[in-house]
Design an enzyme around this catalytic site. Structure first.
Site, PDB file in Angstrom:
ATOM      1  N   SER A  46      60.488  81.267 -81.176  1.00 36.02           N
ATOM      2  CA  SER A  46      59.990  82.621 -80.980  1.00 36.02           C
ATOM      3  C   SER A  46      59.940  83.020 -79.511  1.00 36.02           C
ATOM      4  CB  SER A  46      58.573  82.700 -81.545  1.00 36.02           C
ATOM      5  OG  SER A  46      57.799  81.618 -81.053  1.00 36.02           O
ATOM      6  N   LEU A 114      47.036  91.443 -77.625  1.00 34.35           N
ATOM      7  CA  LEU A 114      47.589  90.991 -76.351  1.00 34.35           C
ATOM      8  C   LEU A 114      46.531  90.166 -75.615  1.00 34.35           C
ATOM      9  CD1 LEU A 114      49.731  91.117 -74.046  1.00 34.35           C
ATOM     10  CD2 LEU A 114      48.574  93.177 -73.265  1.00 34.35           C
ATOM     11  N   ASP A 158      45.096  72.064 -84.457  1.00 33.34           N
ATOM     12  CA  ASP A 158      45.837  71.871 -83.203  1.00 33.34           C
ATOM     13  C   ASP A 158      45.127  72.585 -82.046  1.00 33.34           C
ATOM     14  OD1 ASP A 158      47.794  70.891 -81.524  1.00 33.34           O
ATOM     15  OD2 ASP A 158      49.303  72.387 -82.089  1.00 33.34           O
TER      16      ASP A 158
HETATM   17  P1  ATP Z   1      55.891  76.306 -80.123  1.00 33.64           P
HETATM   18  O1  ATP Z   1      56.367  77.231 -81.169  1.00 33.64           O
HETATM   19  O2  ATP Z   1      57.001  75.602 -79.431  1.00 33.64           O
HETATM   20  O3  ATP Z   1      54.777  75.410 -80.553  1.00 33.64           O
HETATM   21  P2  ATP Z   1      54.124  78.256 -79.027  1.00 33.64           P
HETATM   22  O4  ATP Z   1      53.270  78.044 -80.222  1.00 33.64           O
HETATM   23  O5  ATP Z   1      53.481  78.289 -77.699  1.00 33.64           O
HETATM   24  O6  ATP Z   1      55.282  77.185 -78.969  1.00 33.64           O
HETATM   25  P3  ATP Z   1      54.497  81.081 -79.362  1.00 33.64           P
HETATM   26  O7  ATP Z   1      53.331  81.239 -80.261  1.00 33.64           O
HETATM   27  O8  ATP Z   1      55.732  81.820 -79.704  1.00 33.64           O
HETATM   28  O9  ATP Z   1      54.960  79.576 -79.251  1.00 33.64           O
HETATM   29  O10 ATP Z   1      54.045  81.480 -77.912  1.00 33.64           O
HETATM   30  C1  ATP Z   1      54.925  81.454 -76.832  1.00 33.64           C
HETATM   31  C2  ATP Z   1      54.163  81.747 -75.549  1.00 33.64           C
HETATM   32  O11 ATP Z   1      53.722  83.098 -75.548  1.00 33.64           O
HETATM   33  C3  ATP Z   1      52.932  80.877 -75.406  1.00 33.64           C
HETATM   34  O12 ATP Z   1      53.098  80.044 -74.306  1.00 33.64           O
HETATM   35  C4  ATP Z   1      51.774  81.810 -75.158  1.00 33.64           C
HETATM   36  O13 ATP Z   1      51.172  81.552 -73.918  1.00 33.64           O
HETATM   37  C5  ATP Z   1      52.376  83.194 -75.148  1.00 33.64           C
HETATM   38  N1  ATP Z   1      51.651  84.000 -76.136  1.00 33.64           N
HETATM   39  C6  ATP Z   1      51.590  83.765 -77.452  1.00 33.64           C
HETATM   40  N2  ATP Z   1      50.826  84.666 -78.078  1.00 33.64           N
HETATM   41  C7  ATP Z   1      50.374  85.511 -77.121  1.00 33.64           C
HETATM   42  C8  ATP Z   1      49.505  86.669 -77.133  1.00 33.64           C
HETATM   43  N3  ATP Z   1      48.963  87.120 -78.270  1.00 33.64           N
HETATM   44  N4  ATP Z   1      49.244  87.263 -75.961  1.00 33.64           N
HETATM   45  C9  ATP Z   1      49.779  86.787 -74.805  1.00 33.64           C
HETATM   46  N5  ATP Z   1      50.595  85.728 -74.733  1.00 33.64           N
HETATM   47  C10 ATP Z   1      50.896  85.079 -75.874  1.00 33.64           C
END
Ligand code: ATP
Length: 334
Positions: A46, A114, A158
């Site tokens: 993602s 956000l 987690d």
């Molecule tokens: P993986 O899927 O590899 O475990 P992840 O869970 O961090 O990684 P995502 O949930 O897609 O993957 O998030 C990617 C990045 O985007 C994260 O590092 C996080 O800091 C940022 N992020 C995720 N959600 C938000 C949000 N609601 N607001 C701001 N930043 C976000």
């Protein structure tokens, strides 16, 4: 069809007026309703982008998931778990809220709160460690959010400083429910209102979709992150609500010490340390916090402090729990 919500770019918004009357409004949104901005981060499947609702000018984070990649890597069930859990946890200031989901041919879109401050981990790294006041405040907000998710029958599985995001007020927003576990059937408010029923049916449907998910994917696999995984998951291959409190103990330790309690050169060695309860407090670790951590990092999950007991532990003395905690100004990180 792999995707249960095809075409459902629908959010049911509940409004309560000053007389306590409830009304429901169905809001349909799609990709075209948002203008996309900067990239906030990347995950394995993602990309998360800042986005603005063109009509209301509200800012969101939109998680864009690549369908082909998810199917190829057999991660569909995790995406569904994330969506179902977030739908269930829609009403707490300490948990990232899911407002809309929609899709196009290539991608799934999750419209989320956000969290402009980014990850708590970033601040721990930048500052080295937190003082007691900051640890107490962030610990309290994390615990309040855990209490809410447990009351809704959700175990996160987690929890770690990477999954604790911060909003523009520097308040906690817990994220990453892709490996969460849903414990029991939801008990939503019964509503006589038609839209209310529709929402209920969808929640029930979502819950039904989760039945049949094996607890553990493969033998020798675990969910979570090595440093924060509980001993019961390693020895019995089973997580319980207490597993989140083990992780909470690891987080409190890390905020004050600047490093997680169990850390080694590789995952296997980290697991060995966990099951042997092999960790040391650095010199100068506050005594009251030490007592709290020692009562959380207990191998037998039934002997760990309960959330009620943690809240009344002297380390959290002076904390106003519940709604007041979320109205409080965050202490300056120093
Ligand atoms: P993986 O899927 O590899 O475990 P992840 O869970 O961090 O990684 P995502 O949930 O897609 O993957 O998030 C990617 C990045 O985007 C994260 O590092 C996080 O800091 C940022 N992020 C995720 N959600 C938000 C949000 N609601 N607001 C701001 N930043 C976000």
């Amino acid at each position: 069809d792999e995707w249960k919500d095809r075409g459902a770019a629908v959010s049911i918004q509940r409004h309560v007026d000053s007389n306590g009357n409830q009304t429901h409004r169905i809001v349909k949104k799609g990709v075209q309703d948002f203008s996309f901005g900067r990239t906030l981060g990347e995950g394995s499947y993602s990309t998360v982008l800042a986005a603005t609702d063109r009509q209301t000018l509200t800012e969101y984070a939109i998680k864009v998931l690549d369908k082909r990649h998810i199917i190829k890597e057999k991660k569909v069930k995790y995406v569904n778990i994330e969506k179902n859990t977030l739908n269930r946890l829609g009403d707490h200031p300490g948990i990232v809220r899911l407002y809309y989901t929609f899709q196009d041919e290539r991608s799934l879109y999750f419209v989320l709160d956000l969290a402009a401050g980014g990850e708590l981990l970033g601040f721990v790294k930048k500052l080295g460690s937190f003082d007691e006041e900051c640890t107490r405040f962030y610990g309290a907000q994390i615990l309040d959010a855990i209490e809410y998710m447990h009351s809704k029958g959700v175990i996160h599985r987690d929890l770690k400083p990477e999954n604790v995001l911060l909003d523009d007020q520097m308040h906690v927003k817990i994220t990453d429910f892709g490996t969460a576990k849903i414990l029991d059937a939801p008990r939503p408010n019964r509503s006589s209102n038609a839209e209310g029923r529709m929402q209920l049916d969808r929640q029930e449907q979502d819950f039904a979709n989760n039945i049949g998910i094996p607890e553990h994917e493969r033998a020798n696999s675990f969910v979570g992150t090595a440093e924060y995984v509980s001993p019961e998951l390693l020895t019995d291959k089973a997580a319980c609500k207490g597993s989140d409190l083990w992780a909470f103990g690891c987080i409190i330790f890390q905020l004050l010490a600047g490093r997680p309690p169990f850390k080694a050169g590789n995952e296997y060695q980290t697991f060995q340390k966990i099951v042997n309860l092999e960790y040391q407090f650095p010199p100068g670790f506050p005594k009251i916090a030490r007592d709290l951590v020692e009562r959380l990092l207990v191998l037998d999950p039934t002997k760990r402090l309960t959330i009620e007991h943690i809240k009344s532990h002297p380390f959290f003395e002076g904390i106003a729990w519940g709604k007041r905690l979320w109205k409080q100004k965050a202490p300056r990180l120093k």
